[in-house]
Scaffold this motif. Structure first.
Motif, PDB file in Angstrom:
ATOM      1  N   TYR A 295      43.858 135.583 180.583  1.00  0.00           N
ATOM      2  CA  TYR A 295      43.141 136.905 180.425  1.00  0.00           C
ATOM      3  C   TYR A 295      42.345 137.396 179.438  1.00  0.00           C
ATOM      4  O   TYR A 295      42.447 136.937 178.133  1.00  0.00           O
ATOM      5  N   LYS A 296      41.058 136.934 179.931  1.00  0.00           N
ATOM      6  CA  LYS A 296      39.906 137.836 178.363  1.00  0.00           C
ATOM      7  C   LYS A 296      39.149 139.156 178.137  1.00  0.00           C
ATOM      8  O   LYS A 296      39.652 140.071 179.656  1.00  0.00           O
ATOM      9  N   GLN A 297      39.651 139.791 177.572  1.00  0.00           N
ATOM     10  CA  GLN A 297      39.104 141.373 176.489  1.00  0.00           C
ATOM     11  C   GLN A 297      38.927 141.265 175.580  1.00  0.00           C
ATOM     12  O   GLN A 297      38.852 140.235 174.253  1.00  0.00           O
ATOM     13  N   VAL A 298      37.466 141.641 176.034  1.00  0.00           N
ATOM     14  CA  VAL A 298      36.846 142.362 174.257  1.00  0.00           C
ATOM     15  C   VAL A 298      37.400 142.775 173.403  1.00  0.00           C
ATOM     16  O   VAL A 298      37.999 143.660 173.731  1.00  0.00           O
ATOM     17  N   ARG A 299      37.519 142.047 172.713  1.00  0.00           N
ATOM     18  CA  ARG A 299      37.616 143.075 170.963  1.00  0.00           C
ATOM     19  C   ARG A 299      37.260 143.481 169.666  1.00  0.00           C
ATOM     20  O   ARG A 299      36.154 142.445 169.957  1.00  0.00           O
ATOM     21  N   VAL A 300      37.786 143.678 169.003  1.00  0.00           N
ATOM     22  CA  VAL A 300      36.367 143.856 167.768  1.00  0.00           C
ATOM     23  C   VAL A 300      37.355 143.410 166.945  1.00  0.00           C
ATOM     24  O   VAL A 300      37.849 143.610 166.326  1.00  0.00           O
ATOM     25  N   GLY A 301      36.766 142.646 166.367  1.00  0.00           N
ATOM     26  CA  GLY A 301      36.553 141.747 164.774  1.00  0.00           C
ATOM     27  C   GLY A 301      36.218 142.380 163.575  1.00  0.00           C
ATOM     28  O   GLY A 301      35.933 143.192 162.929  1.00  0.00           O
ATOM     29  N   LYS A 302      36.320 141.013 162.334  1.00  0.00           N
ATOM     30  CA  LYS A 302      35.071 140.938 161.223  1.00  0.00           C
ATOM     31  C   LYS A 302      34.361 141.939 161.307  1.00  0.00           C
ATOM     32  O   LYS A 302      33.119 141.580 161.939  1.00  0.00           O
ATOM     33  N   ASN A 303      34.316 143.194 160.051  1.00  0.00           N
ATOM     34  CA  ASN A 303      32.445 143.656 160.547  1.00  0.00           C
ATOM     35  C   ASN A 303      32.108 144.667 162.004  1.00  0.00           C
ATOM     36  O   ASN A 303      31.095 144.767 162.025  1.00  0.00           O
ATOM     37  N   GLY A 304      33.302 145.111 162.876  1.00  0.00           N
ATOM     38  CA  GLY A 304      32.634 145.060 164.178  1.00  0.00           C
ATOM     39  C   GLY A 304      32.367 144.170 165.031  1.00  0.00           C
ATOM     40  O   GLY A 304      31.799 144.327 166.359  1.00  0.00           O
TER      41      GLY A 304
ATOM     42  N   GLN B 211      45.198 132.357 172.280  1.00  0.00           N
ATOM     43  CA  GLN B 211      44.313 132.814 170.920  1.00  0.00           C
ATOM     44  C   GLN B 211      44.025 131.733 170.211  1.00  0.00           C
ATOM     45  O   GLN B 211      43.108 131.979 168.818  1.00  0.00           O
ATOM     46  N   PHE B 212      44.707 130.732 169.777  1.00  0.00           N
ATOM     47  CA  PHE B 212      44.733 129.458 168.909  1.00  0.00           C
ATOM     48  C   PHE B 212      43.395 128.798 169.481  1.00  0.00           C
ATOM     49  O   PHE B 212      42.359 128.717 168.196  1.00  0.00           O
ATOM     50  N   LEU B 213      42.518 128.976 170.604  1.00  0.00           N
ATOM     51  CA  LEU B 213      41.464 128.442 170.843  1.00  0.00           C
ATOM     52  C   LEU B 213      40.531 129.955 169.985  1.00  0.00           C
ATOM     53  O   LEU B 213      39.168 128.869 170.113  1.00  0.00           O
ATOM     54  N   ASN B 214      40.781 131.040 169.373  1.00  0.00           N
ATOM     55  CA  ASN B 214      39.899 132.173 168.904  1.00  0.00           C
ATOM     56  C   ASN B 214      39.647 131.594 167.591  1.00  0.00           C
ATOM     57  O   ASN B 214      38.795 132.094 167.047  1.00  0.00           O
TER      58      ASN B 214
ATOM     59  N   ILE C 132      40.410 128.155 166.426  1.00  0.00           N
ATOM     60  CA  ILE C 132      39.881 127.282 166.196  1.00  0.00           C
ATOM     61  C   ILE C 132      38.111 127.414 166.433  1.00  0.00           C
ATOM     62  O   ILE C 132      37.271 126.862 165.757  1.00  0.00           O
ATOM     63  N   LYS C 133      37.171 129.244 167.019  1.00  0.00           N
ATOM     64  CA  LYS C 133      36.107 129.441 167.481  1.00  0.00           C
ATOM     65  C   LYS C 133      36.082 130.242 166.125  1.00  0.00           C
ATOM     66  O   LYS C 133      34.746 130.141 165.613  1.00  0.00           O
ATOM     67  N   GLY C 134      37.021 130.555 165.116  1.00  0.00           N
ATOM     68  CA  GLY C 134      36.326 131.367 164.368  1.00  0.00           C
ATOM     69  C   GLY C 134      36.293 133.102 164.029  1.00  0.00           C
ATOM     70  O   GLY C 134      35.791 133.475 163.193  1.00  0.00           O
ATOM     71  N   ASP C 135      37.093 133.486 165.641  1.00  0.00           N
ATOM     72  CA  ASP C 135      36.960 134.304 166.016  1.00  0.00           C
ATOM     73  C   ASP C 135      38.151 135.383 165.763  1.00  0.00           C
ATOM     74  O   ASP C 135      37.839 136.547 165.277  1.00  0.00           O
ATOM     75  N   MET C 136      39.147 134.136 165.123  1.00  0.00           N
ATOM     76  CA  MET C 136      40.712 134.563 165.209  1.00  0.00           C
ATOM     77  C   MET C 136      40.894 133.993 163.609  1.00  0.00           C
ATOM     78  O   MET C 136      40.387 133.525 163.415  1.00  0.00           O
ATOM     79  N   SER C 137      41.971 134.694 163.205  1.00  0.00           N
ATOM     80  CA  SER C 137      42.923 133.729 162.317  1.00  0.00           C
ATOM     81  C   SER C 137      44.088 134.016 162.349  1.00  0.00           C
ATOM     82  O   SER C 137      44.609 134.515 163.377  1.00  0.00           O
ATOM     83  N   LEU C 138      45.144 132.905 161.597  1.00  0.00           N
ATOM     84  CA  LEU C 138      46.577 132.781 162.243  1.00  0.00           C
ATOM     85  C   LEU C 138      46.918 134.235 161.776  1.00  0.00           C
ATOM     86  O   LEU C 138      47.815 134.680 162.850  1.00  0.00           O
ATOM     87  N   VAL C 139      46.932 134.546 160.496  1.00  0.00           N
ATOM     88  CA  VAL C 139      47.000 135.741 160.074  1.00  0.00           C
ATOM     89  C   VAL C 139      46.305 136.880 159.883  1.00  0.00           C
ATOM     90  O   VAL C 139      45.000 136.775 159.081  1.00  0.00           O
ATOM     91  N   GLY C 140      46.530 138.213 160.094  1.00  0.00           N
ATOM     92  CA  GLY C 140      45.710 139.338 159.755  1.00  0.00           C
ATOM     93  C   GLY C 140      46.036 140.696 160.533  1.00  0.00           C
ATOM     94  O   GLY C 140      46.662 140.513 162.130  1.00  0.00           O
TER      95      GLY C 140
ATOM     96  N   ARG D  31      45.881 143.166 163.536  1.00  0.00           N
ATOM     97  CA  ARG D  31      45.354 143.105 165.642  1.00  0.00           C
ATOM     98  C   ARG D  31      44.709 143.263 165.494  1.00  0.00           C
ATOM     99  O   ARG D  31      43.918 144.921 165.695  1.00  0.00           O
ATOM    100  N   PRO D  32      43.902 142.849 166.477  1.00  0.00           N
ATOM    101  CA  PRO D  32      41.897 142.753 166.629  1.00  0.00           C
ATOM    102  C   PRO D  32      42.386 144.205 168.104  1.00  0.00           C
ATOM    103  O   PRO D  32      42.712 143.943 168.819  1.00  0.00           O
ATOM    104  N   PRO D  33      41.853 145.735 167.824  1.00  0.00           N
ATOM    105  CA  PRO D  33      41.591 146.177 168.783  1.00  0.00           C
ATOM    106  C   PRO D  33      40.279 146.144 169.338  1.00  0.00           C
ATOM    107  O   PRO D  33      39.426 145.364 169.602  1.00  0.00           O
ATOM    108  N   LEU D  34      40.866 147.336 170.800  1.00  0.00           N
ATOM    109  CA  LEU D  34      40.155 147.190 171.647  1.00  0.00           C
ATOM    110  C   LEU D  34      38.599 148.448 171.629  1.00  0.00           C
ATOM    111  O   LEU D  34      38.920 149.278 170.246  1.00  0.00           O
ATOM    112  N   PRO D  35      37.145 147.851 171.727  1.00  0.00           N
ATOM    113  CA  PRO D  35      35.779 148.612 171.216  1.00  0.00           C
ATOM    114  C   PRO D  35      36.964 150.443 171.739  1.00  0.00           C
ATOM    115  O   PRO D  35      36.144 151.096 170.944  1.00  0.00           O
ATOM    116  N   SER D  36      37.305 150.726 172.676  1.00  0.00           N
ATOM    117  CA  SER D  36      37.805 151.904 173.195  1.00  0.00           C
ATOM    118  C   SER D  36      38.769 152.619 172.271  1.00  0.00           C
ATOM    119  O   SER D  36      39.071 154.494 171.492  1.00  0.00           O
ATOM    120  N   GLU D  37      39.834 151.863 171.055  1.00  0.00           N
ATOM    121  CA  GLU D  37      40.434 152.180 170.138  1.00  0.00           C
ATOM    122  C   GLU D  37      39.553 152.364 168.655  1.00  0.00           C
ATOM    123  O   GLU D  37      39.748 153.568 167.737  1.00  0.00           O
TER     124      GLU D  37
END
Length: 219
Positions: free
Chosen positions: A62-71, A129-132, A134-142, A144-150
């Motif tokens: 399942y793929k879903q758009v989330r908001v990361g660092k600095n939006g 999310q290990f793939l995220n 590796i790509k640098g979109d996420m860290s192991l710890v941090g 929770r990445p929110p939804l744009p609507s949130e």
């Protein structure tokens, strides 16, 4: 230790950016650990994929758009734990939200599949999310990445969660989880950002491993 005793604070974004050594070491550790995680847990991930496919013949991931660092927006990967039409059903379930604030959580969510109940309870749906990481979109710890609507409903205080890279797990997930509401989750995330260190990250990872074995109320 009562993690929610601390008062609300305003974070210094420039001070967070100045921690170059910590963030550099964390990124190297994340990259290596995520690759090792994919290799070591590949048999488990294969079994989960087969079970998801066998249950309803739908997509495994399942793929879903989330908001990361600095939006910055990115696609987050998970094992699919809900019915194929889950997103379309959400609007009808909004009134049954068990969490106050701009986040949806429902204890007895009818969209969750049988396999989904198990993998969500043990946080195994998060493994892709290990793939995220590796790509640098996420860290192991941090946080929770929110939804744009949130994020659209965030106050300036809430937006401090976006000062750092979001994580697969975090202080909220490893401690209180669904026992607290949105405002408490934000408080825990900001407390994590304020206290962040390599040893603190390792402690959270250890607590997360414990939760995978003995769940803490996730749903």
């Amino acid at each position: 230790m009562d993690l929610l005793e601390s008062k609300a604070v305003s974070l210094n974004k420039e001070q967070i950016k100045s921690r170059f050594m910590y963030h550099s070491i964390k990124r190297i550790f994340d990259f290596i650990a995520a690759i090792c995680g994919v290799i070591i847990l590949s048999p488990v991930m294969l079994v989960i994929a087969i079970l998801i496919k066998a249950e309803d013949h739908g997509p495994v991931f399942y793929k879903q758009v989330r908001v990361g660092k600095n939006g910055k927006k990115f696609k987050m990967y998970k094992f699919r734990s809900m019915s194929v039409n889950a997103d379309k059903m959400l609007s009808k379930l909004k009134e049954q939200n068990d969490v106050e604030g701009p986040m949806f959580k429902m204890k007895d969510d009818p969209r969750i599949t049988k396999v989904g109940h198990f993998i969500r309870k043990h946080s195994l749906d998060e493994l892709p999310q290990f793939l995220n990481v590796i790509k640098g979109d996420m860290s192991l710890v941090g946080p929770r990445p929110p939804l744009p609507s949130e994020v659209a409903e965030y106050s300036d205080y809430d937006k401090q969660r976006l000062y750092v890279t979001p994580g697969c797990t975090g202080l909220w997930q490893a401690t209180e989880r669904n026992e607290v509401g949105f405002s408490e989750m934000v408080q825990l995330d900001i407390q994590y950002i304020q206290r962040a260190s390599f040893m603190f990250d390792l402690w959270i990872i250890w607590k997360t491993v414990e939760i995978i074995i003995k769940p803490n109320g996730s749903y």
